[in-house]
Design a protein around this motif. Structure first.
Motif, short mmCIF file in Angstrom:
data_model
loop_
_atom_site.label_atom_id
_atom_site.label_comp_id
_atom_site.label_asym_id
_atom_site.label_seq_id
_atom_site.Cartn_x
_atom_site.Cartn_y
_atom_site.Cartn_z
N GLN A 183 -40.73 23.20 45.38
CA GLN A 183 -40.69 21.75 45.23
C GLN A 183 -41.35 21.10 46.45
O GLN A 183 -41.35 21.65 47.54
CB GLN A 183 -39.24 21.26 45.09
CG GLN A 183 -39.09 19.83 44.64
CD GLN A 183 -39.48 19.64 43.18
OE1 GLN A 183 -40.05 20.53 42.55
NE2 GLN A 183 -39.18 18.47 42.65
N VAL A 184 -41.93 19.92 46.21
CA VAL A 184 -42.62 19.17 47.27
C VAL A 184 -42.03 17.77 47.35
O VAL A 184 -41.65 17.18 46.34
CB VAL A 184 -44.13 19.09 46.96
CG1 VAL A 184 -44.83 18.11 47.89
CG2 VAL A 184 -44.77 20.47 47.07
N GLN A 185 -41.99 17.25 48.56
CA GLN A 185 -41.57 15.86 48.78
C GLN A 185 -42.63 15.14 49.58
O GLN A 185 -43.18 15.70 50.54
CB GLN A 185 -40.25 15.80 49.53
CG GLN A 185 -39.01 15.97 48.67
CD GLN A 185 -37.73 15.63 49.42
OE1 GLN A 185 -37.58 15.99 50.58
NE2 GLN A 185 -36.84 14.91 48.78
N LEU A 186 -42.89 13.89 49.20
CA LEU A 186 -43.71 12.99 49.99
C LEU A 186 -42.81 11.85 50.44
O LEU A 186 -42.25 11.14 49.61
CB LEU A 186 -44.88 12.43 49.17
CG LEU A 186 -45.90 13.43 48.63
CD1 LEU A 186 -46.98 12.70 47.83
CD2 LEU A 186 -46.54 14.22 49.75
N VAL A 187 -42.68 11.69 51.74
CA VAL A 187 -41.78 10.68 52.28
C VAL A 187 -42.59 9.66 53.07
O VAL A 187 -43.22 9.99 54.08
CB VAL A 187 -40.70 11.30 53.18
CG1 VAL A 187 -39.80 10.21 53.75
CG2 VAL A 187 -39.88 12.31 52.38
N GLU A 188 -42.56 8.42 52.59
CA GLU A 188 -43.31 7.33 53.23
C GLU A 188 -42.43 6.59 54.23
O GLU A 188 -41.20 6.54 54.08
CB GLU A 188 -43.82 6.34 52.18
CG GLU A 188 -44.77 6.92 51.17
CD GLU A 188 -44.32 6.72 49.76
OE1 GLU A 188 -45.16 6.68 48.85
OE2 GLU A 188 -43.10 6.62 49.55
N SER A 189 -43.07 6.00 55.21
CA SER A 189 -42.37 5.15 56.18
C SER A 189 -43.36 4.13 56.72
O SER A 189 -44.58 4.29 56.58
CB SER A 189 -41.77 5.98 57.30
OG SER A 189 -42.78 6.70 58.00
N GLY A 190 -42.83 3.10 57.35
CA GLY A 190 -43.68 2.13 58.04
C GLY A 190 -43.87 0.81 57.32
O GLY A 190 -44.51 -0.10 57.85
N GLY A 191 -43.34 0.68 56.13
CA GLY A 191 -43.46 -0.59 55.43
C GLY A 191 -42.57 -1.65 56.05
O GLY A 191 -41.81 -1.37 56.98
#
Length: 120
Positions: free
Chosen positions: A1-9
């Motif tokens: 499984q893969v996760q993409l975690v965004e930040s900075g908004g």
């Protein structure tokens, strides 16, 4: 499984700047193209910028000269530096990546999205 975690908004004033980050983790052998898309309510998700594993970038006309996409392959992370922001840039920004897992083919993955609001 893969996760993409965004930040900075978050919230920025017109003319201001924000920097988004997106880190991929999990079963990763290699990452091909990575990119950022955005969506406002009632409209289709649209391309903002993409970048190949070799660093070649592509931008939507609406952000050329204002936004810069970059990536750190060692960290499996893509960035979006957004300058000269305008209220029209307000949207949920999504990270996207084509990822090859160990012993598997390439799958396209999306992050959960991060809200960017440009307002005075």
């Amino acid at each position: 499984q893969v996760q993409l975690v965004e930040s900075g908004g978050g919230l920025a004033q017109p003319g201001g700047s924000l920097r988004l980050s997106c880190a991929a983790s999990g079963n990763i052998w290699s990452i091909n193209a990575m990119g950022w898309y955005r969506q406002v309510p009632g409209k289709q998700r649209e391309l903002v910028a993409t970048i190949t594993s070799g660093g070649s970038a592509n931008y939507a006309d609406s952000v050329k000269g204002r936004f810069t996409i970059s990536r750190d392959n060692a960290k499996n992370t893509v960035y979006l530096q957004m300058n000269s922001l305008s209220p029209e840039d307000t949207a949920v920004y999504y990270c996207n990546a084509d990822i090859r897992a160990y012993l598997r083919g390439v799958t396209n993955w999306w992050g959960q999205g991060t809200q960017v609001t440009v307002s005075s």
